[in-house]
Enzyme design. Structure first.
Site, PDB file in Angstrom:
ATOM      1  N   HIS A   1      30.128  49.094  31.254  1.00  0.00           N
ATOM      2  CA  HIS A   1      28.781  48.134  30.627  1.00  0.00           C
ATOM      3  C   HIS A   1      27.158  48.964  30.920  1.00  0.00           C
ATOM      4  CE1 HIS A   1      31.540  45.201  30.181  1.00  0.00           C
ATOM      5  NE2 HIS A   1      31.126  44.444  31.142  1.00  0.00           N
TER       6      HIS A   1
ATOM      7  N   CYS B   1      28.352  40.253  34.122  1.00  0.00           N
ATOM      8  CA  CYS B   1      29.097  41.846  34.853  1.00  0.00           C
ATOM      9  C   CYS B   1      27.623  42.437  33.986  1.00  0.00           C
ATOM     10  CB  CYS B   1      30.219  42.319  34.278  1.00  0.00           C
ATOM     11  SG  CYS B   1      30.687  41.671  32.684  1.00  0.00           S
TER      12      CYS B   1
HETATM   13  N1  LIG Z   1      37.176  40.886  33.806  1.00  0.00           N
HETATM   14  C1  LIG Z   1      35.999  40.940  34.652  1.00  0.00           C
HETATM   15  O1  LIG Z   1      35.685  41.692  34.798  1.00  0.00           O
HETATM   16  C2  LIG Z   1      35.323  39.887  35.065  1.00  0.00           C
HETATM   17  C3  LIG Z   1      34.255  39.644  35.770  1.00  0.00           C
HETATM   18  C4  LIG Z   1      32.597  39.512  35.834  1.00  0.00           C
HETATM   19  C5  LIG Z   1      33.628  37.807  36.405  1.00  0.00           C
HETATM   20  N2  LIG Z   1      35.121  37.830  35.832  1.00  0.00           N
HETATM   21  C6  LIG Z   1      35.493  36.471  36.292  1.00  0.00           C
HETATM   22  O2  LIG Z   1      36.149  36.279  37.211  1.00  0.00           O
HETATM   23  C7  LIG Z   1      37.042  34.934  37.162  1.00  0.00           C
HETATM   24  C8  LIG Z   1      38.314  35.933  37.161  1.00  0.00           C
HETATM   25  O3  LIG Z   1      38.638  36.621  36.022  1.00  0.00           O
HETATM   26  P1  LIG Z   1      39.970  37.593  35.799  1.00  0.00           P
HETATM   27  O4  LIG Z   1      39.629  38.491  34.679  1.00  0.00           O
HETATM   28  O5  LIG Z   1      40.447  38.100  37.348  1.00  0.00           O
HETATM   29  O6  LIG Z   1      40.910  36.418  35.102  1.00  0.00           O
HETATM   30  P2  LIG Z   1      42.264  36.650  35.233  1.00  0.00           P
HETATM   31  O7  LIG Z   1      42.911  37.537  35.273  1.00  0.00           O
HETATM   32  O8  LIG Z   1      43.149  35.682  34.073  1.00  0.00           O
HETATM   33  O9  LIG Z   1      42.865  36.114  37.101  1.00  0.00           O
HETATM   34  C9  LIG Z   1      42.715  34.518  36.850  1.00  0.00           C
HETATM   35  C10 LIG Z   1      43.191  34.274  38.369  1.00  0.00           C
HETATM   36  O10 LIG Z   1      43.094  32.247  38.543  1.00  0.00           O
HETATM   37  C11 LIG Z   1      44.347  31.964  39.730  1.00  0.00           C
HETATM   38  N3  LIG Z   1      44.347  30.441  38.395  1.00  0.00           N
HETATM   39  C12 LIG Z   1      44.684  30.110  37.281  1.00  0.00           C
HETATM   40  N4  LIG Z   1      44.626  29.088  37.265  1.00  0.00           N
HETATM   41  C13 LIG Z   1      44.715  28.642  38.678  1.00  0.00           C
HETATM   42  C14 LIG Z   1      44.574  27.702  38.641  1.00  0.00           C
HETATM   43  N5  LIG Z   1      44.893  26.012  38.699  1.00  0.00           N
HETATM   44  N6  LIG Z   1      44.558  27.676  40.452  1.00  0.00           N
HETATM   45  C15 LIG Z   1      44.173  28.414  40.870  1.00  0.00           C
HETATM   46  N7  LIG Z   1      43.852  29.288  40.869  1.00  0.00           N
HETATM   47  C16 LIG Z   1      44.149  29.709  39.300  1.00  0.00           C
HETATM   48  C17 LIG Z   1      44.997  32.323  38.600  1.00  0.00           C
HETATM   49  O11 LIG Z   1      45.989  33.161  39.552  1.00  0.00           O
HETATM   50  P3  LIG Z   1      48.213  32.995  38.384  1.00  0.00           P
HETATM   51  O12 LIG Z   1      47.993  34.801  38.404  1.00  0.00           O
HETATM   52  O13 LIG Z   1      48.734  32.152  39.481  1.00  0.00           O
HETATM   53  O14 LIG Z   1      47.699  32.496  37.198  1.00  0.00           O
HETATM   54  C18 LIG Z   1      44.449  34.643  39.236  1.00  0.00           C
HETATM   55  O15 LIG Z   1      45.024  34.627  39.860  1.00  0.00           O
HETATM   56  C19 LIG Z   1      36.969  34.381  35.537  1.00  0.00           C
HETATM   57  O16 LIG Z   1      36.563  33.430  36.383  1.00  0.00           O
HETATM   58  C20 LIG Z   1      36.015  35.773  35.082  1.00  0.00           C
HETATM   59  O17 LIG Z   1      35.063  34.661  34.016  1.00  0.00           O
HETATM   60  C21 LIG Z   1      35.327  38.244  35.452  1.00  0.00           C
END
Ligand SMILES: NC(=O)c1ccc[n+]([C@@H]2O[C@H](COP(=O)([O-])OP(=O)(O)OC[C@H]3O[C@@H](n4cnc5c(N)ncnc54)[C@H](OP(=O)(O)O)[C@@H]3O)[C@@H](O)[C@H]2O)c1
Length: 351
Positions: free
Chosen positions: A242, A150
């Site tokens: 950002h 990001c």
């Molecule tokens: N936050 C940001 O601004 C941002 C920006 C760019 C990229 N990212 C990337 O995007 C990804 C998600 O980030 P986030 O902030 O949205 O994380 P998050 O809120 O922790 O969400 C994680 C997701 O992954 C699922 N998950 C966890 N364990 C799993 C499994 N064993 N099998 C299948 N699904 C599973 C979770 O499902 P449950 O609800 O069922 O646990 C949830 O839907 C990460 O890789 C992060 O680095 C984030």
């Protein structure tokens, strides 16, 4: 009206998953029909499985979809957006690609793989050519495409119009919003009235991803940009947006006026094709001395443009400026949706 393409979201219950659901609401080409998450959520409706963290209400069209486990299964759409926890994304995304799905991913897991496009469609639409080799080499019926980190995307969008002047060295200092850390993110005791000068893995991502994104596609591979890039990343008490303070050394002698003109005139394939999520001007240069600012500017242009200001001479390198972008829109869900629109427009979903 023609039928919309059904799409799924892997990691739909998380912060970025919720951004996908929101961004895709009323999308003219894509319709969310399938939602996947962990076995903790599978079997529940999306409404039951999700703690909704975004402003506004959960879009009605997805509330009653029953969440699936993230496994290729009958009825799962061919086009999948991915925002899964990075700890599980590698195997799951690969299993979907092997089973014939197109995975348009937000996660870091495959970004630096030599055969995976790290796509910013305004900059490197030609990197999609990597997909033929990816499918041949890995024996996949499907494919994986990624979008950048990001803070990287904010900087590369501002640098791309300057590539014609020969980028030699880049120094970047970020001021990154707390929403970039997901939920619950940084503890309030750490971030209130404070700055945290460390974001794990972020500096390395900005340095390496920038070179790949701005690299040239030559003889079937991406030749990384030779510029040296140094990043210093900080978390600041801003909700969304950002900011990056960038200094750049250029090979050619140019003026501030030429650089600003290059930014203002810069357009890419998404603008030429009029893709639904493409901002008309991907880089918006602001003349005001105190802009851009996250609170005032980040929501403009649907969160899809990058705002630049304060172009001036740098006594160490050549020029310096400020850049701002929406980290969960252009830095996450919006970027992936634009990638999928680009793939559809260029025929990469027709297989
Ligand atoms: N936050 C940001 O601004 C941002 C920006 C760019 C990229 N990212 C990337 O995007 C990804 C998600 O980030 P986030 O902030 O949205 O994380 P998050 O809120 O922790 O969400 C994680 C997701 O992954 C699922 N998950 C966890 N364990 C799993 C499994 N064993 N099998 C299948 N699904 C599973 C979770 O499902 P449950 O609800 O069922 O646990 C949830 O839907 C990460 O890789 C992060 O680095 C984030």
């Amino acid at each position: 009206m023609s039928e919309r393409v059904p799409v799924g979201i892997l990691g739909a219950t998380g912060m970025v998953g919720q951004q996908f659901v929101t961004f895709l609401r009323d999308h003219p080409w894509f319709e969310v029909t399938w939602l996947g998450a962990s076995d903790r959520s599978a079997g529940k409706t999306y409404r039951e499985a999700t703690s909704w963290r975004l402003s506004g209400v959960m879009p009605p069209g997805v509330r009653d979809i029953v969440v699936s486990e993230c496994r290729p299964e009958a009825g799962a759409p061919r086009l999948m957006f991915s925002s899964m926890d990075a700890g599980v994304a590698t195997e799951i995304e690969q299993s979907f690609a092997a089973a014939g799905h197109t995975v348009v991913s937000n996660s870091r897991n495959h970004r630096m793989d030599a055969d995976v496009p790290l796509l910013v469609p305004e900059i490197n639409a030609d990197h999609l050519e990597l997909l033929s080799e990816q499918r041949r080499k890995r024996g996949w019926a499907g494919q994986i495409v990624t979008n950048p980190n990001c803070s990287t995307i904010v900087m590369v969008m501002a640098l791309a119009p300057l590539k014609q002047f020969g980028i030699q060295r880049v120094m970047a200092t970020t001021m990154q919003a707390i929403s970039g850390a997901g939920y619950p993110g940084v503890a309030s005791m750490d971030i209130n009235a404070n700055v945290v000068p460390f974001i794990s893995g972020e500096e390395e991502k900005m340095e390496r991803e920038t070179q790949k994104i701005l690299g040239d596609f030559v003889d079937g591979r991406v030749e990384a940009l030779k510029a040296r890039v140094s990043a210093a990343c900080n978390r600041v008490p801003v909700v969304d947006g950002h900011m990056v303070a960038v200094s750049v050394e250029l090979e050619k002698k140019v003026s501030e006026v030429e650089l600003i003109g290059a930014m203002r005139g810069w357009r890419g394939v998404p603008q030429q094709r009029g893709l639904p999520s493409a901002p008309p001007c991907p880089v918006i240069y602001m003349d005001e001395a105190d802009r851009p600012q996250p609170r005032r500017d980040v929501e403009r242009e649907n969160g899809m443009a990058v705002f630049v200001g304060r172009m001036r001479r740098c006594p160490v390198l050549d020029f310096k400026f400020m850049a701002l972008g929406h980290n969960t829109v252009r830095g996450a869900a919006g970027a992936a949706v634009l990638n999928a629109e680009m793939m559809k427009a260029e025929g990469w979903l027709d297989y």
